[in-house]
Design a protein around this motif. Structure first.
Motif, PDB file in Angstrom:
ATOM      1  N   ILE A 232       0.862  -1.168   0.000  1.00 34.73           N
ATOM      2  CA  ILE A 232       0.000   0.000   0.000  1.00 34.73           C
ATOM      3  C   ILE A 232       0.901   1.221   0.000  1.00 34.73           C
ATOM      4  N   ALA A 233       0.703   2.103  -0.972  1.00 31.88           N
ATOM      5  CA  ALA A 233       1.493   3.336  -1.044  1.00 31.88           C
ATOM      6  C   ALA A 233       0.931   4.337  -0.044  1.00 31.88           C
ATOM      7  N   LEU A 234       1.798   4.809   0.842  1.00 31.90           N
ATOM      8  CA  LEU A 234       1.432   5.824   1.825  1.00 31.90           C
ATOM      9  C   LEU A 234       2.289   7.051   1.570  1.00 31.90           C
ATOM     10  N   ASP A 235       1.946   8.140   2.225  1.00 28.89           N
ATOM     11  CA  ASP A 235       2.762   9.347   2.156  1.00 28.89           C
ATOM     12  C   ASP A 235       4.129   9.045   2.769  1.00 28.89           C
ATOM     13  N   ARG A 236       5.178   9.583   2.190  1.00 26.78           N
ATOM     14  CA  ARG A 236       6.528   9.337   2.727  1.00 26.78           C
ATOM     15  C   ARG A 236       6.730  10.028   4.078  1.00 26.78           C
ATOM     16  N   ASP A 237       5.921  11.034   4.364  1.00 23.34           N
ATOM     17  CA  ASP A 237       6.052  11.763   5.619  1.00 23.34           C
ATOM     18  C   ASP A 237       5.211  11.109   6.709  1.00 23.34           C
ATOM     19  N   VAL A 238       5.653   9.935   7.146  1.00 23.29           N
ATOM     20  CA  VAL A 238       4.986   9.246   8.248  1.00 23.29           C
ATOM     21  C   VAL A 238       5.994   9.083   9.376  1.00 23.29           C
ATOM     22  N   ASP A 239       5.482   8.921  10.562  1.00 25.35           N
ATOM     23  CA  ASP A 239       6.335   8.739  11.732  1.00 25.35           C
ATOM     24  C   ASP A 239       6.644   7.243  11.862  1.00 25.35           C
TER      25      ASP A 239
END
Length: 172
Positions: free
Chosen positions: A122-129
């Motif tokens: 699943i592609a998520l935003d790269r700006d995750v914690d």
């Protein structure tokens, strides 16, 4: 053999009643119906992912996004947490594992259950914690929570939507 004998609406059929004529077509129609049923049975339950890219549709996933996090829920019936691996790398959440056959019963004539390796990305935003990601597994359901980073939350800007009636009332 005369070709006219093969044609169901040949001149010789005029003397027979319509009921008798339809009976002579019946074996062909029965064959046609049976062939359609066989193809329907063969392709029932298949989705496009089985034809284009293997088992891309299993496990079933729900992906929810809020202002602060992503939540991915996967149905993994018959598996335990040791059978599943969850990875987060370069903005992709990967859920993979293997469902093994419980018994090697050679007498099985039909099975609709899924066995084997699986992987979903699943592609998520790269700006995750990445340090605050958590996963839980209960009753065959895996839930992964991926919080967004503070920068990603701050960058999100809600844009107000004007209704058409307000825009029409303004004069230029």
């Amino acid at each position: 053999m005369n070709v006219r004998d093969l044609v169901p609406w040949s001149r010789g059929d005029r003397e027979r009643s319509p009921a008798t004529r339809s009976d002579s077509i019946s074996p062909v129609m029965n064959l046609h119906r049976e062939m359609n049923r066989l193809f329907d049975d063969m392709f029932r339950g298949f989705d496009d992912s089985r034809f284009f890219g293997g088992r891309g549709g299993w496990p079933s996933l729900d992906v929810e996004e809020t202002d602060k996090e992503y939540r991915v829920t996967a149905e993994l019936p018959g598996l335990e947490e040791r059978d599943v691996e969850v990875l987060l790398q370069d903005g992709f959440l990967t859920v993979r594992g293997e469902k093994k056959i419980e018994s090697e019963n050679r007498n099985r004539t039909h099975s609709e259950r899924f066995y084997g390796r699986f992987e979903r990305q699943i592609a998520l935003d790269r700006d995750v914690d990445e340090n605050a990601v958590s996963a839980t597994f209960k009753n065959g359901v895996l839930t992964v929570t991926v919080p967004k980073s503070a920068q990603a939350v701050e960058r999100a800007k809600r844009i107000p939507i004007n209704t058409g009636s307000k825009a029409e009332g303004k004069s230029h």
